[in-house]
Write a protein that holds these residues in place. Structure first.
Motif, PDB file in Angstrom:
ATOM      1  N   GLU A 212       0.818  -1.211   0.000  1.00 23.94           N
ATOM      2  CA  GLU A 212       0.000   0.000   0.000  1.00 23.94           C
ATOM      3  C   GLU A 212       0.852   1.261   0.000  1.00 23.94           C
ATOM      4  N   ARG A 224      -1.517   6.918   6.022  1.00 23.76           N
ATOM      5  CA  ARG A 224      -1.703   5.462   6.119  1.00 23.76           C
ATOM      6  C   ARG A 224      -0.934   4.899   7.303  1.00 23.76           C
ATOM      7  N   ASP A 227      -2.829   5.582  10.486  1.00 21.59           N
ATOM      8  CA  ASP A 227      -3.903   4.600  10.663  1.00 21.59           C
ATOM      9  C   ASP A 227      -3.347   3.278  11.194  1.00 21.59           C
ATOM     10  N   TYR A 228      -2.230   2.861  10.633  1.00 19.99           N
ATOM     11  CA  TYR A 228      -1.600   1.607  11.054  1.00 19.99           C
ATOM     12  C   TYR A 228      -1.224   1.648  12.536  1.00 19.99           C
TER      13      TYR A 228
END
Length: 352
Positions: A212, A224, A227-228
């Protein structure tokens, strides 16, 4: 840090703490005990001269909501309160054994007491307990769910302003549905599902996170990674479903310990094949700062594997890397043919 003392040496107050789960309560008690004991790291005690026992008591009693998992104690100094909180963290395997130490823990999902039915004589009884110094009894009553009006019991605290204390995680929930899994995942892999250990092995090229991140522009890559990290930390700290930690609060303020940080570090190594330094969490102490650090390091880590390209994409069917897509190099017809996804990536690359 100034430990602060009540106006009278004999002044003693009940302190109440509650959280949505046993794990959250323990994590918060651990953080609060460290805070009251004195944290040597700079910037962790805003306005330290205001952190007095009356201020702490007023904040906990009058400015914090009640949650099912409760802990009550009484203290005459901040040092005594910190010692009792530390004692509680040492007996988490059996919270009920803490009562002899003046710590009263219970779980109250639904109180058997009717708050509206508390009569004036009940309030007078609570006031008499405080006046006679029976604070332990007050703590016991609150811990079993009795509705205590602390402003009535400790009127001297009404004028006290709330002070900064480590925040308790809020019970925020998201209610939108999860995206359904692709049907092909159940048909093409049902016969031979991938081994879980293989998916977590460092350097595994099939890592979903690495895939990703590969072609994302800088801004989206950091988002991202945020979020992880939020997802990993929410699981470690036992957040309710749909609740995620703030990205701008320090790891310590979220209730994390060195063990939690080590677990997050191992997840990063397994999912990205990149090994953060042992001090990286202290040098980048919030989720947002750590995500930016990871984005930079992962980009440098994979730079040698990405072939550079100076060519410009002239349309949606071109094969050049997506990061070279720049709107000011395209004609109006080319821009009209771009997908919404490609256009968003191009615009973010320009402004980042």
């Amino acid at each position: 840090m100034s430990t602060g003392h009540p106006s009278s040496p004999a002044a003693r107050f009940v302190l109440t703490i509650s959280a949505g789960s046993a794990e959250s309560l323990t994590a918060y008690v651990r953080g609060l005990s460290t805070f009251l004991s004195g944290d040597p790291r700079p910037g962790r005690h805003p306005f330290p001269h205001t952190v007095t026992l009356p201020g702490v008591a007023a904040t906990l009693l009058n400015f914090r909501r009640c949650a099912p998992h409760r802990l009550a104690l009484s203290a005459a100094t901040l040092a005594e309160a910190a010692d009792k909180l530390i004692s509680f963290t040492e007996h988490t395997s059996n919270p009920h054994s803490t009562a002899p130490h003046g710590l009263y823990a219970n779980v109250i999902h639904r109180s058997t007491f009717d708050e509206d039915a508390v009569a004036s004589q009940d309030r007078d009884y609570l006031l008499a307990l405080a006046a006679s110094g029976r604070h332990e009894q007050l703590a016991k009553l609150w811990s079993v769910g009795f509705p205590v009006d602390w402003r009535h019991v400790y009127p001297e605290l009404v004028a006290e302003r709330p002070v900064y204390l480590p925040p308790v995680p809020l019970d925020r929930r998201r209610y939108w549905p999860h995206a359904p899994e692709a049907a092909s995942a159940t048909t093409t892999r049902a016969a031979a599902p991938p081994d879980a250990d293989d998916r977590r092995r460092p350097g595994n090229k099939s890592s979903q996170l690495v895939a990703e991140l590969t072609n994302l522009p800088t801004a989206l890559r950091e988002r991202r990674l945020c979020d992880y990290l939020q997802d990993r930390i929410a699981v470690l700290l036992d957040y309710p479903d749909g609740e995620r930690p703030h990205t701008d609060r320090g790891f310590f303020d979220l209730g994390m310990s060195s063990i939690h940080l080590g677990q997050v570090r191992q997840s990063i190594i397994a999912d990205t094949a990149f090994e953060p330094s042992d001090t990286s969490a202290f040098e980048h102490p919030t989720i947002a700062e750590f995500a930016a650090y990871l984005a930079r390091e992962l980009a440098a880590h994979s730079e040698s594997e990405i072939a550079p390209s100076d060519s410009v994409v002239h349309g949606p069917d071109a094969t050049e890397p997506a990061q070279a897509l720049l709107p000011h190099t395209l004609g109006e017809d080319d821009i009209d043919r771009l997908s919404a996804h490609d256009l968003e990536r191009a615009l973010i690359e320009v402004v980042s």
